[in-house]
Design a protein around this motif. Sequence first.
Motif, PDB file in Angstrom:
ATOM      1  N   ASP A 129      -8.786  -7.505   3.954  1.00  0.00           N
ATOM      2  CA  ASP A 129      -7.768  -6.725   4.654  1.00  0.00           C
ATOM      3  C   ASP A 129      -7.013  -5.816   3.694  1.00  0.00           C
ATOM      4  N   VAL A 130      -6.603  -6.373   2.557  1.00  0.00           N
ATOM      5  CA  VAL A 130      -5.853  -5.592   1.565  1.00  0.00           C
ATOM      6  C   VAL A 130      -6.695  -4.426   1.045  1.00  0.00           C
ATOM      7  N   LEU A 131      -7.953  -4.706   0.721  1.00  0.00           N
ATOM      8  CA  LEU A 131      -8.819  -3.661   0.182  1.00  0.00           C
ATOM      9  C   LEU A 131      -9.038  -2.544   1.192  1.00  0.00           C
TER      10      LEU A 131
ATOM     11  N   ALA B 186      -8.152   3.037   2.636  1.00  0.00           N
ATOM     12  CA  ALA B 186      -7.882   4.008   3.694  1.00  0.00           C
ATOM     13  C   ALA B 186      -6.615   4.796   3.402  1.00  0.00           C
ATOM     14  N   SER B 187      -5.590   4.147   2.883  1.00  0.00           N
ATOM     15  CA  SER B 187      -4.323   4.822   2.588  1.00  0.00           C
ATOM     16  C   SER B 187      -4.487   5.839   1.474  1.00  0.00           C
ATOM     17  N   ILE B 188      -5.162   5.430   0.392  1.00  0.00           N
ATOM     18  CA  ILE B 188      -5.343   6.340  -0.743  1.00  0.00           C
ATOM     19  C   ILE B 188      -6.152   7.574  -0.332  1.00  0.00           C
TER      20      ILE B 188
ATOM     21  N   ALA C 190       0.831  -1.209   0.000  1.00  0.00           N
ATOM     22  CA  ALA C 190       0.000   0.000   0.000  1.00  0.00           C
ATOM     23  C   ALA C 190       0.861   1.252   0.000  1.00  0.00           C
ATOM     24  N   ARG C 191       1.955   1.253   0.764  1.00  0.00           N
ATOM     25  CA  ARG C 191       2.853   2.420   0.811  1.00  0.00           C
ATOM     26  C   ARG C 191       3.516   2.654  -0.546  1.00  0.00           C
TER      27      ARG C 191
END
Length: 534
Positions: free
Chosen positions: A448-450, A455-457, A149-150
């Motif tokens: 979990d990945v989604l 949230a990160s984006i 995600a980062r």
Amino acid sequence: MSVTSLLSLLAACLSLYLIPGLFRRTRKLPPGPRPLPIVGNLFNAPKSFEWLAYQEWSQKYSSDVVHYEILHTHYIVLNTAKAVTDLLEKRSRIYSDKDEKPIIHLSGWARNWGFMGYGDYWRAHRRLFHQHFHSSVVQVYHPSSTKAARQLLRALHESPEQFWYHVRVMTGSNILRIMYAIDVQAENDPNLALAEEALGVLHKFGSPGAYLVDSFPWLQNIPTWFPGADFKQQAAELKPVVDEMYLRPYRDVKYAFDAGNPKPCVLSDMLLDISKHQNGLDYEVLENVVINTAGTAYAAAADTTTCALLTIVFAMLMHPEVQTTARNELNDVVGLGRLPEMCDQESLPFITAIVKESLRWRPPLPLAVAHKSTEDDEYEGYYIPRGTIVIGNAWAIFYDEERYPDPHTFNPSRFLDSEGKLRQDVPDPIQGFGYGRRICPGRHFVMDVLCLTVASILTVFSIEKPIDESGNVIEPTGDYMSGLVSFPAPFKAAFIPRAGNIDLTALDVGLYLFLFLTVVGAEWKSQPFTKHKR
């Protein structure tokens, strides 16, 4: 054998195959479009966006269950949650088989245990995969997913116009790292390219009814020079790509494992398992189970996760008010100056609701993968013959107005109560992951990945409609494509860094340092893959 003799033999085989269809059954089949003699519904069965046609049939014939027939093969479509539960869940003993298509075997994708027939060999794959991806284990993979995600955030900052590519790289790199300890290169990675090429083979051959050999299995035995046998040559040319996708990363991990320096990944864990617990089974058989299970993980996770993330981006593009609500929640829980972590998920119910609503609104697998009955059965007064292909129409379930009011509207709040907590009385869109004993065991990992990625984006970017050179807003078409996985049609989006949050203009000295520390932490945490409890 002369061409005339071969044609005569083929005609005789065809007659023997189709003659039983000439005798109409006296037992009542579910309603559906009227079939023609011999060919059945070959010419009026849907060839694209089948889930929409099946939903229309259900309404037209006022039946949860509809039937059609192609070349003596029966198809039953279940269009409600009740019908799916009654048959694929409660009667899973006779509805857990799969129709093993010859074209899938010819193209190399028979290694995908999602397509395997029901039995001990399939159960060995399922057991092995579940051992490493059930709900109490997936937290072991959180560091890798956080790293992915980062890296996606940085890629979106550097070249936001390539967000389709970045999302696919993110999902693919994460699963390759978890399964094989492969660190994917930012550009032109050979392992990712190989996996994507193999998925292209699946897209080509995996669509139901695309090849006549799937209706006439004996056609796989005709010589490649025979007219109409070009499918055999196409499959033979592409099969090595699929085989290499399964075998290349396996060889690398197996070499390190045999050398006493196992890589920190799921495949190393699997190799350790079979080296200690053969249970009297042939090692070569167990090794093939390991190869197939590990390789199938990429096919199962990459396409569906990518499709779901692209749908969420599209939904955010069209619903800025949803982004606003999500940002308010993120500001309250995450605050400024840091990025979301997996441990924040329980405190971010609206983010979870966005993911659930996207899976309902535009399911990546509207029909999942069809099942096959192993015994004659009866349901609601209708006869279901043995060998019937049984299709669960997730789309129809998700667009049931009694189950999800105003289903055509993208509305994450349908999953929340008046206090903003996740509702227990609104069904999760679980049907998008399959049914019964064949439900996807990796669904907890995917969720979990989604949730973390969304949230990160939304913490870092505002997703907006782009502006062309003339100053006009570029509107997406909103179209989706037909296929085993239903992707949105290509669209453009602008990722605008949020003012007052993490300063992406100072990426190299700010966010880059944060990413470096996160990645170092993720690498350190991910080392004990072989030590987690079963």
